[in-house]
Design a protein around this motif. Structure first.
Motif, PDB file in Angstrom:
ATOM      1  N   LYS A   1      -5.783   2.239   7.943  1.00 24.62           N
ATOM      2  CA  LYS A   1      -6.479   2.111   6.652  1.00 24.62           C
ATOM      3  C   LYS A   1      -5.484   2.207   5.495  1.00 24.62           C
ATOM      4  O   LYS A   1      -5.553   1.432   4.536  1.00 24.62           O
ATOM      5  N   ARG A   2      -4.536   3.136   5.597  1.00 24.22           N
ATOM      6  CA  ARG A   2      -3.510   3.261   4.545  1.00 24.22           C
ATOM      7  C   ARG A   2      -2.635   2.005   4.489  1.00 24.22           C
ATOM      8  O   ARG A   2      -2.242   1.559   3.418  1.00 24.22           O
ATOM      9  N   ARG A   3      -2.299   1.452   5.661  1.00 22.54           N
ATOM     10  CA  ARG A   3      -1.497   0.226   5.690  1.00 22.54           C
ATOM     11  C   ARG A   3      -2.235  -0.906   4.985  1.00 22.54           C
ATOM     12  O   ARG A   3      -1.647  -1.617   4.154  1.00 22.54           O
TER      13      ARG A   3
ATOM     14  N   ASP B   1       4.551  14.024   4.975  1.00 18.35           N
ATOM     15  CA  ASP B   1       3.816  13.144   4.073  1.00 18.35           C
ATOM     16  C   ASP B   1       4.627  11.874   3.839  1.00 18.35           C
ATOM     17  O   ASP B   1       5.753  11.747   4.316  1.00 18.35           O
TER      18      ASP B   1
ATOM     19  N   ALA C   1      -0.640   1.420   1.053  1.00 17.46           N
ATOM     20  CA  ALA C   1      -0.123   2.748   0.736  1.00 17.46           C
ATOM     21  C   ALA C   1       0.959   3.176   1.727  1.00 17.46           C
ATOM     22  O   ALA C   1       1.581   4.226   1.552  1.00 17.46           O
ATOM     23  N   LEU C   2       1.174   2.370   2.763  1.00 19.93           N
ATOM     24  CA  LEU C   2       2.214   2.619   3.767  1.00 19.93           C
ATOM     25  C   LEU C   2       2.962   1.320   4.024  1.00 19.93           C
ATOM     26  O   LEU C   2       2.350   0.245   4.049  1.00 19.93           O
TER      27      LEU C   2
ATOM     28  N   ALA D   1       3.850   3.403  -2.169  1.00 17.57           N
ATOM     29  CA  ALA D   1       2.787   2.423  -2.459  1.00 17.57           C
ATOM     30  C   ALA D   1       3.191   1.497  -3.607  1.00 17.57           C
ATOM     31  O   ALA D   1       2.864   0.305  -3.587  1.00 17.57           O
TER      32      ALA D   1
END
Length: 201
Positions: free
Chosen positions: A113-115, A140, A119-120, A146
Motif C-alpha cells: 500500500k505504501r509503495r 522507519d 511513499a516507498l 516520498a
C-alpha cells in the motif's frame, strides 16, 4: 491402469531454454574470441555473473559491427544493466516486501500500500518488487523518501534511486539519501525543485 497425460507445457519450456542457451552460448563464444585479455579481465572483475556479461556486452569492439547494424542498442542496454547493478550495490542491496514489513513492523500488504501511494521506493526484479535498503532508517523510512519517489514518478524508480545516491555539491558533496538521514529534508526538496526546473524531474 490410468495413463498420465504428458506435460507439454514443461516440454515447451525445456525446448525454449535449450534454444536460448544455444543461441546465447554461440554469441558468447564469438564475443569471447574477439575480446582482448584486458577486456576479459575487466569483465571478470565484476562482482556478479550478470555484471561480467553486461561489461562484455557494453564493449563495441567485442559486440562487432554486424551485430551493431542489426541491433545498435545492445551496448547501451548492457551499460544500463551494469549501472543498475552498481546502484543496487551502492544502495546496500534490496529487501523483499516481507522483509521490509518486518523492518517497519507492518504487514506485507501495508508495504504494498505504501509503495502504491509512492511513499516507498521499489524497483522491479523479475515479477517481484524489491526495496532498496538505503531508504530505511533503523525501524522507519527516512523522512523525505516520498518526496523523491513522487518527483521521479514519471521517470521511474531507477532514476529516483540514482538521484538518491549521487553526491551533489548543493549538499556539500553528500548524497540526497545521506542528507535525508541527517535530517536535511528541506535541502533535498530544494535540489528536487531545481532539477524539476531544469527539466530533469
Amino acid at each position: 491402469m490410468a495413463r498420465t497425460a504428458p506435460n507439454t507445457g514443461a516440454r515447451k519450456s525445456d525446448t525454449l531454454q535449450a534454444a536460448f542457451l544455444r543461441r546465447a552460448m554461440s554469441a558468447l563464444e564469438r564475443m569471447t574470441a574477439n575480446a582482448s585479455r584486458k577486456t576479459l579481465s575487466e569483465a571478470l572483475a565484476a562482482p556478479t555473473d550478470a555484471g561480467s556479461l553486461a561489461r562484455l556486452l557494453s564493449q563495441l569492439d567485442v559486440v562487432g559491427s554486424a551485430v551493431m547494424e542489426l541491433d545498435p542498442l545492445v551496448p547501451a542496454l548492457a551499460r544500463n544493466i551494469e549501472h543498475r547493478k552498481l546502484l543496487i550495490e551502492r544502495a546496500g542491496g534490496t529487501v523483499s516486501a516481507e522483509d521490509a514489513g518486518r523492518l517497519l513492523g507492518i504487514s506485507r500488504q501495508a508495504v504494498d500500500k505504501r509503495r502504491r501511494a509512492e511513499a516507498l521506493l521499489a524497483i522491479r526484479e523479475g515479477s517481484d518488487w524489491r526495496y532498496p535498503t538505503c531508504q530505511f532508517d533503523k525501524t522507519d523510512v527516512a523522512a523525505g523518501i516520498a518526496d523523491v519517489v513522487r518527483a521521479y514518478a514519471s521517470s521511474g524508480p531507477w532514476v529516483a534511486l540514482d538521484f538518491l545516491l549521487a553526491p551533489d555539491s548543493a549538499l556539500e558533496g553528500h548524497s540526497p539519501i545521506e542528507a535525508l538521514k541527517a535530517g536535511n529534508r528541506e535541502a533535498v526538496r530544494r535540489l528536487l525543485r531545481g532539477e524539476a526546473q531544469d527539466g530533469f524531474a
